[in-house]
Design a protein around this motif. Sequence first.
Motif, PDB file in Angstrom:
ATOM      1  N   ASN A 154       3.501  -2.882 -10.511  1.00  0.00           N
ATOM      2  CA  ASN A 154       3.349  -4.203 -10.768  1.00  0.00           C
ATOM      3  C   ASN A 154       4.694  -4.999 -10.207  1.00  0.00           C
ATOM      4  O   ASN A 154       4.267  -6.093  -9.762  1.00  0.00           O
ATOM      5  CB  ASN A 154       3.494  -4.325 -12.370  1.00  0.00           C
ATOM      6  CG  ASN A 154       2.215  -3.851 -13.156  1.00  0.00           C
ATOM      7  OD1 ASN A 154       1.133  -3.723 -12.412  1.00  0.00           O
ATOM      8  ND2 ASN A 154       2.557  -3.537 -14.265  1.00  0.00           N
ATOM      9  N   GLN A 155       5.662  -4.632  -9.933  1.00  0.00           N
ATOM     10  CA  GLN A 155       6.814  -5.195  -9.436  1.00  0.00           C
ATOM     11  C   GLN A 155       6.402  -5.495  -7.879  1.00  0.00           C
ATOM     12  O   GLN A 155       6.505  -6.541  -7.256  1.00  0.00           O
ATOM     13  CB  GLN A 155       7.934  -4.446  -9.446  1.00  0.00           C
ATOM     14  CG  GLN A 155       9.016  -5.014  -8.838  1.00  0.00           C
ATOM     15  CD  GLN A 155      10.630  -4.371  -8.903  1.00  0.00           C
ATOM     16  OE1 GLN A 155      10.470  -3.112  -9.531  1.00  0.00           O
ATOM     17  NE2 GLN A 155      11.673  -4.755  -8.518  1.00  0.00           N
ATOM     18  N   GLY A 156       5.890  -4.235  -7.340  1.00  0.00           N
ATOM     19  CA  GLY A 156       5.388  -4.322  -5.730  1.00  0.00           C
ATOM     20  C   GLY A 156       4.394  -5.391  -5.629  1.00  0.00           C
ATOM     21  O   GLY A 156       4.309  -6.302  -4.688  1.00  0.00           O
ATOM     22  N   LEU A 157       3.291  -5.272  -6.693  1.00  0.00           N
ATOM     23  CA  LEU A 157       2.044  -6.526  -6.182  1.00  0.00           C
ATOM     24  C   LEU A 157       2.693  -7.846  -6.646  1.00  0.00           C
ATOM     25  O   LEU A 157       2.195  -8.732  -6.221  1.00  0.00           O
ATOM     26  CB  LEU A 157       1.153  -6.117  -7.577  1.00  0.00           C
ATOM     27  CG  LEU A 157       0.487  -4.791  -7.134  1.00  0.00           C
ATOM     28  CD1 LEU A 157      -0.462  -4.358  -8.315  1.00  0.00           C
ATOM     29  CD2 LEU A 157      -0.625  -4.866  -6.036  1.00  0.00           C
ATOM     30  N   PHE A 158       3.535  -8.108  -7.478  1.00  0.00           N
ATOM     31  CA  PHE A 158       4.207  -9.382  -7.640  1.00  0.00           C
ATOM     32  C   PHE A 158       4.777  -9.946  -6.313  1.00  0.00           C
ATOM     33  O   PHE A 158       4.645 -11.046  -5.930  1.00  0.00           O
ATOM     34  CB  PHE A 158       5.460  -9.187  -8.797  1.00  0.00           C
ATOM     35  CG  PHE A 158       6.139 -10.541  -9.053  1.00  0.00           C
ATOM     36  CD1 PHE A 158       5.500 -11.491  -9.686  1.00  0.00           C
ATOM     37  CD2 PHE A 158       7.397 -10.751  -8.483  1.00  0.00           C
ATOM     38  CE1 PHE A 158       6.255 -12.960 -10.054  1.00  0.00           C
ATOM     39  CE2 PHE A 158       7.969 -11.790  -8.674  1.00  0.00           C
ATOM     40  CZ  PHE A 158       7.242 -13.009  -9.511  1.00  0.00           C
ATOM     41  N   TYR A 159       5.590  -8.912  -5.584  1.00  0.00           N
ATOM     42  CA  TYR A 159       6.272  -9.388  -4.269  1.00  0.00           C
ATOM     43  C   TYR A 159       5.095  -9.505  -3.307  1.00  0.00           C
ATOM     44  O   TYR A 159       5.105 -10.223  -2.403  1.00  0.00           O
ATOM     45  CB  TYR A 159       7.039  -8.230  -3.842  1.00  0.00           C
ATOM     46  CG  TYR A 159       8.551  -8.154  -4.846  1.00  0.00           C
ATOM     47  CD1 TYR A 159       8.987  -9.494  -5.094  1.00  0.00           C
ATOM     48  CD2 TYR A 159       9.076  -7.098  -5.138  1.00  0.00           C
ATOM     49  CE1 TYR A 159      10.080  -9.541  -6.013  1.00  0.00           C
ATOM     50  CE2 TYR A 159      10.198  -7.252  -6.070  1.00  0.00           C
ATOM     51  CZ  TYR A 159      10.766  -8.361  -6.318  1.00  0.00           C
ATOM     52  OH  TYR A 159      11.852  -8.301  -7.047  1.00  0.00           O
ATOM     53  N   LEU A 160       4.027  -8.596  -3.235  1.00  0.00           N
ATOM     54  CA  LEU A 160       3.011  -8.664  -2.354  1.00  0.00           C
ATOM     55  C   LEU A 160       2.127 -10.092  -2.602  1.00  0.00           C
ATOM     56  O   LEU A 160       1.871 -10.691  -1.400  1.00  0.00           O
ATOM     57  CB  LEU A 160       1.938  -7.797  -2.364  1.00  0.00           C
ATOM     58  CG  LEU A 160       1.181  -7.102  -1.468  1.00  0.00           C
ATOM     59  CD1 LEU A 160       1.855  -6.837  -0.182  1.00  0.00           C
ATOM     60  CD2 LEU A 160       0.145  -5.938  -1.773  1.00  0.00           C
ATOM     61  N   ALA A 161       2.145 -10.672  -3.678  1.00  0.00           N
ATOM     62  CA  ALA A 161       1.463 -11.924  -3.980  1.00  0.00           C
ATOM     63  C   ALA A 161       2.422 -12.997  -3.399  1.00  0.00           C
ATOM     64  O   ALA A 161       2.041 -13.959  -2.780  1.00  0.00           O
ATOM     65  CB  ALA A 161       1.221 -12.233  -5.431  1.00  0.00           C
ATOM     66  N   TRP A 162       3.793 -12.991  -3.574  1.00  0.00           N
ATOM     67  CA  TRP A 162       4.813 -13.987  -3.101  1.00  0.00           C
ATOM     68  C   TRP A 162       4.520 -13.688  -1.311  1.00  0.00           C
ATOM     69  O   TRP A 162       4.536 -15.044  -0.904  1.00  0.00           O
ATOM     70  CB  TRP A 162       6.035 -13.415  -3.442  1.00  0.00           C
ATOM     71  CG  TRP A 162       7.230 -14.304  -2.759  1.00  0.00           C
ATOM     72  CD1 TRP A 162       7.572 -15.424  -3.241  1.00  0.00           C
ATOM     73  CD2 TRP A 162       7.775 -13.981  -1.448  1.00  0.00           C
ATOM     74  NE1 TRP A 162       8.640 -16.025  -2.223  1.00  0.00           N
ATOM     75  CE2 TRP A 162       8.786 -15.011  -1.193  1.00  0.00           C
ATOM     76  CE3 TRP A 162       7.735 -13.171  -0.442  1.00  0.00           C
ATOM     77  CZ2 TRP A 162       9.357 -15.241  -0.208  1.00  0.00           C
ATOM     78  CZ3 TRP A 162       8.522 -13.119   0.866  1.00  0.00           C
ATOM     79  CH2 TRP A 162       9.250 -14.048   0.991  1.00  0.00           C
ATOM     80  N   LEU A 163       4.243 -12.493  -0.813  1.00  0.00           N
ATOM     81  CA  LEU A 163       4.427 -12.304   0.443  1.00  0.00           C
ATOM     82  C   LEU A 163       2.881 -13.321   1.200  1.00  0.00           C
ATOM     83  O   LEU A 163       3.166 -13.965   2.251  1.00  0.00           O
ATOM     84  CB  LEU A 163       4.309 -11.111   0.990  1.00  0.00           C
ATOM     85  CG  LEU A 163       4.483 -10.692   2.578  1.00  0.00           C
ATOM     86  CD1 LEU A 163       5.559 -11.273   2.995  1.00  0.00           C
ATOM     87  CD2 LEU A 163       3.838  -9.439   2.609  1.00  0.00           C
TER      88      LEU A 163
END
Length: 298
Positions: free
Chosen positions: A87-96
């Motif tokens: 979930n943390q990684g997906l949060f950053y992926l959305a930011w990217l």
Amino acid sequence: MSGLRLFRTDTTNSGMAEVMPRLAEVESDVQGLVEANMETLLGVRFLASEYGTGPLHGGRIDSLGLDENGSPVIVEYKRGTDAGVINQGLFYLAWLMDHRAEFEHLVRDRLGVTAVSQVLWSGPRLICIAGDFTRYDVHAVREHRRSIDLVRYRLFGSELLGLETVASVSSAMQASHRARRHSVAQAVAGVQGSAMAELTGAVDEVLLGLGDGVNRVERKQYRAYQRLRNFACLCPPQRTKLLVYLKVNPKGVDLVPGFTRDVSGLGHHGTGDLEVQLRTPRDVERAQDMFRASYAAA
């Protein structure tokens, strides 16, 4: 790692000594090892460490990179098992995805203008590297429409690092096998119905069928078949042959003129130092051991 046991030959006592696996003391030890050797380990060019996402998001991306096909990559690390890493990684992926210009500016600064022109926004990737994952993590990954790799690590002694892909899913893998075959036909529309179209479909089926977690990445100049790293690149069909590039050391292959060629140091589309020339279904059969060797090394 899935029951893997590693032994070192003990030349003094003419026996074997087991090298016991262990986790890192702290998460940053794993991060440091991977960032220093990211291209070798993951096929990803390193861009930045602990990249801040600004006051609104208030986070720091462990590692940012660009893979060999031009896909942006986020790498997140956990020392052991952590249910929040995906979930943390997906949060950053959305930011990217919302900050493409900022990422491209970073690519320009680190890798140059040419690399910016090759950024592929259709398939950004998240790679999670951790001591272990649960079955719920694996299930969650398969339910997402993003390209996500779960990678288990272990340290062996003071010199060895082991990486094992636990799950690998790409956004392109949501399509059925039938749809994938249809897209292959579209990709070779210029020769549709010909022997080359059929040969392309056969090669695609063989490469996708080598094992679980094979991702396919479409570029204008080639089609990459990828685990963590590319293991095969298929170029658009020529009039009488297909060219496939493999991550196999040509020095370990008995090269056959007209079938295999050492292209290390030679410019070509895709990645890999071994060129395989395919003209008939029989050539595809002859090449399967090399396909498997490249897949196993990726």
